[in-house]
Design an enzyme around this catalytic site. Structure first.
Site, short mmCIF file in Angstrom:
data_model
loop_
_atom_site.label_atom_id
_atom_site.label_comp_id
_atom_site.label_asym_id
_atom_site.label_seq_id
_atom_site.Cartn_x
_atom_site.Cartn_y
_atom_site.Cartn_z
N ASN A 37 0.82 -1.22 0.00
CA ASN A 37 0.00 0.00 0.00
C ASN A 37 0.85 1.28 0.00
OD1 ASN A 37 -2.39 1.38 0.03
ND2 ASN A 37 -3.01 0.78 2.10
N HIS A 122 -15.03 -4.47 10.33
CA HIS A 122 -14.65 -3.12 10.77
C HIS A 122 -15.87 -2.23 10.93
CE1 HIS A 122 -10.24 -2.74 9.30
NE2 HIS A 122 -10.48 -3.95 9.75
N ARG A 147 -14.40 -5.06 15.06
CA ARG A 147 -13.46 -4.01 15.47
C ARG A 147 -14.20 -2.69 15.49
NH1 ARG A 147 -8.30 -1.60 12.04
NH2 ARG A 147 -9.82 -0.02 11.47
N TYR A 159 -7.53 8.44 11.76
CA TYR A 159 -7.16 7.31 10.92
C TYR A 159 -7.99 6.09 11.32
CZ TYR A 159 -4.45 3.81 8.52
OH TYR A 159 -4.07 2.79 7.70
N HIS A 212 -3.27 1.70 15.95
CA HIS A 212 -2.45 2.15 14.82
C HIS A 212 -1.13 2.79 15.27
CE1 HIS A 212 -6.42 2.02 12.60
NE2 HIS A 212 -5.62 1.33 11.82
N GLU A 262 1.07 -6.28 11.63
CA GLU A 262 0.66 -6.11 10.24
C GLU A 262 1.76 -5.48 9.39
OE1 GLU A 262 -2.90 -3.70 10.92
OE2 GLU A 262 -1.89 -2.01 9.99
N ARG A 283 0.05 -10.75 13.80
CA ARG A 283 -0.80 -10.30 12.70
C ARG A 283 -0.13 -10.28 11.33
NH1 ARG A 283 -5.06 -8.08 12.37
NH2 ARG A 283 -4.50 -6.17 11.28
N HIS A 312 -3.58 -9.85 9.18
CA HIS A 312 -4.05 -8.59 8.60
C HIS A 312 -4.91 -8.90 7.37
CE1 HIS A 312 -2.71 -4.45 6.82
NE2 HIS A 312 -3.82 -4.33 7.48
N ASP A 316 -6.35 -3.58 1.28
CA ASP A 316 -5.14 -3.62 0.45
C ASP A 316 -4.55 -5.04 0.36
OD1 ASP A 316 -4.82 -2.44 3.17
OD2 ASP A 316 -2.68 -2.68 2.82
N GLU A 339 -8.79 -10.97 10.02
CA GLU A 339 -9.44 -9.69 9.69
C GLU A 339 -10.09 -9.81 8.31
OE1 GLU A 339 -6.66 -6.47 9.23
OE2 GLU A 339 -8.18 -4.96 9.65
N TRP A 402 6.80 8.46 16.87
CA TRP A 402 8.12 7.80 16.89
C TRP A 402 8.68 7.61 15.51
CZ3 TRP A 402 9.32 9.25 21.17
CH2 TRP A 402 8.42 9.21 22.22
O1 EZ4 Z 1 -3.52 0.52 8.24
O2 EZ4 Z 1 -4.26 -1.83 5.66
O3 EZ4 Z 1 -5.80 -3.40 10.85
N1 EZ4 Z 1 -5.83 -2.80 9.83
C1 EZ4 Z 1 -5.17 -1.68 9.58
C2 EZ4 Z 1 -5.23 -1.16 8.16
C3 EZ4 Z 1 -3.86 -0.73 7.69
C4 EZ4 Z 1 -3.79 -0.64 6.18
C5 EZ4 Z 1 -2.35 -0.39 5.76
O4 EZ4 Z 1 -2.19 -0.61 4.42
O5 EZ4 Z 1 -4.54 -1.12 10.44
O6 EZ4 Z 1 -6.12 -0.11 8.06
CO CO Z 2 -4.17 -2.45 12.07
#
Ligand code: EZ4
Ligand code: CO
Length: 402
Positions: A37, A122, A147, A159, A212, A262, A283, A312, A316, A339, A402
């Site tokens: 991605n 999600h 989630r 995000y 995240h 991930e 993950r 993960h 993407d 996921e 970070w």
């Molecule tokens: O940030 O797939 O758990 N899933 C995530 C996603 C990732 C994206 C990164 O390409 O955190 O949203």
């Molecule tokens: Co994630």
């Protein structure tokens, strides 16, 4: 069974995907996902310019040997670009082997260890009420694990909070979106969200949350502790994980289960996390951590230390990766959860697949190989468009984190 042809297919049906197609002398073809991605073309070039010339003429049956040939042969080991390319080859070879032997890939991996694969969806909303509605919708669709992410009062955009209801797409065209971040606002808000969700949905539904990588270890320890009454299935990526030992501090303070990995691309990224039992779920994804072959090694290490898998599976990960993940999930003993974000209708039209969803569980299907294909003609209608994942800045403008 020689590899006689190979191509890299770049398309954007709803979002960008890079797919490797390998073809053998007897006309069997195999697919591997190579999507990274926001850095897609780097992997496409790595495959076209450096890997494909080495593959032509090789025996497609020698999956393990070809993996090491590409990994060790590069000299520059690991890294997300290299490992996505190695993964694409590995997965395409498993697909070919399954088709050649006329069995689904999970049968080559030891067979099914379970009847189906538990997945989580999600749910996200702009505020608590909106998130409650989104979780209710997923519960209505049969999801047993959800989630939950919510916009944070006082922060303009967050995000991981979608604009659509069934899935969200974090990558944006042309240049990275800049989100605002404030850890105090976030940490004060999240326990209230889960308090409300438990009140609305009771204790049986599995609830997950993704940080995240936004917190420091001591902040993550506090958040994990404050979330304990709401019994999360897991708290994901609480801190950036380059410093694996930082999880010792979080672990000392909370019984909230932790999920990480991930962005990892090899077993070495999670060796300490697993061996010190600092996490509960690993993950790593098929496409980003060296394919089915390498993921099995990570899972075997994790099994020894009572860590389960939780691959993960955001949008993407193309349907090719999703199919590979489901074969892996169905077969591996220490599977935890998978996921699953729905792909867009355009993506599903380009990548036909035999995997199915029912009652919160998925199954890879019993088609030979991975059970997924690509319609190249249709794919050519969706040209690549550069896109980037967002960045975040603290309220004073400092890049986070970070
Ligand atoms: O940030 O797939 O758990 N899933 C995530 C996603 C990732 C994206 C990164 O390409 O955190 O949203
Ligand atoms: Co994630």
């Amino acid at each position: 069974m020689r590899i006689t042809d190979a191509k890299v297919i770049i398309c954007s049906p709803g979002r960008n995907f890079v797919t490797l197609k390998l073809i053998t002398e007897d006309g069997i073809h195999g697919l591997g996902d190579a999507t990274l991605n926001g850095r897609e073309l780097a992997v496409a070039s790595y495959l076209s310019d450096h890997v494909i010339p080495l593959l032509i003429g090789r025996d497609a049956r020698r999956i393990e040997d070809l993996w090491h040939y590409l990994y060790k042969g590069a000299y520059w080991r690991r890294g997300p670009v290299t490992m996505a390319a190695v993964s694409a080859v590995d997965v395409a070879l498993w697909d070919i082997k399954g088709k050649a032997l006329d069995v689904p890939v999970y049968q080559l991996l030891g067979g099914a260890s379970r009847d189906g694969v538990l997945v989580y969806g999600h749910a996200s909303g702009t505020d608590i009420d909106d998130t409650v509605r989104a979780v209710a919708e997923y519960a209505r669709l049969g999801y047993k694990a959800i989630r939950a992410q919510s916009g944070i009062p006082g922060l303009e955009s967050t995000y991981g909070v979608g604009r659509g209801k069934m899935y969200y797409e974090p990558a944006e065209k042309d240049a990275p979106v800049e989100n605002a971040w404030n850890s105090e606002l976030y940490m004060n808000f999240v326990p209230r969200l889960f308090e409300r969700l438990r009140k609305e949905f009771g204790s049986d539904l599995h609830l997950l949350h993704d940080v995240h990588h936004r917190l420091t270890p001591i902040e993550a320890a506090r958040l994990g502790k404050e979330l304990e009454p709401y019994h999360l299935f897991w708290l994901e990526d609480p801190v950036p994980a380059e410093l694996q030992e930082s999880f010792r501090l979080i672990r000392r303070h909370t019984t909230t289960p932790l999920a990480v990995g991930e962005v990892f691309n090899s077993i070495f990224d999670c060796q300490q996390l697993i061996q010190e039992q600092l996490i509960d779920y690993i993950r790593t994804a098929v496409v980003h951590a060296g394919g089915i072959s390498h993921l099995r090694k990570i899972a075997s290490l994790a099994e020894m230390y009572q860590v389960r898998t939780g691959c993960h599976g955001a949008t993407d990960m193309s349907p090719v990766c999703m199919a590979a993940a489901l074969h892996f999930d169905l077969s591996v003993h220490n599977f935890g959860i998978q996921e699953y974000m729905h792909h867009s209708a355009e993506t599903d039209r380009v990548f036909s697949h035999s995997y199915t969803f029912a009652d919160g569980m998925m199954h890879p299907g019993d088609a030979p190989g991975l059970g997924v294909d690509i319609d190249e003609k249709l794919a050519s209608n969706y040209p690549y468009r550069r896109a980037y994942l967002p960045i975040s800045r603290k309220l004073d403008g400092t890049m986070h984190s970070w």
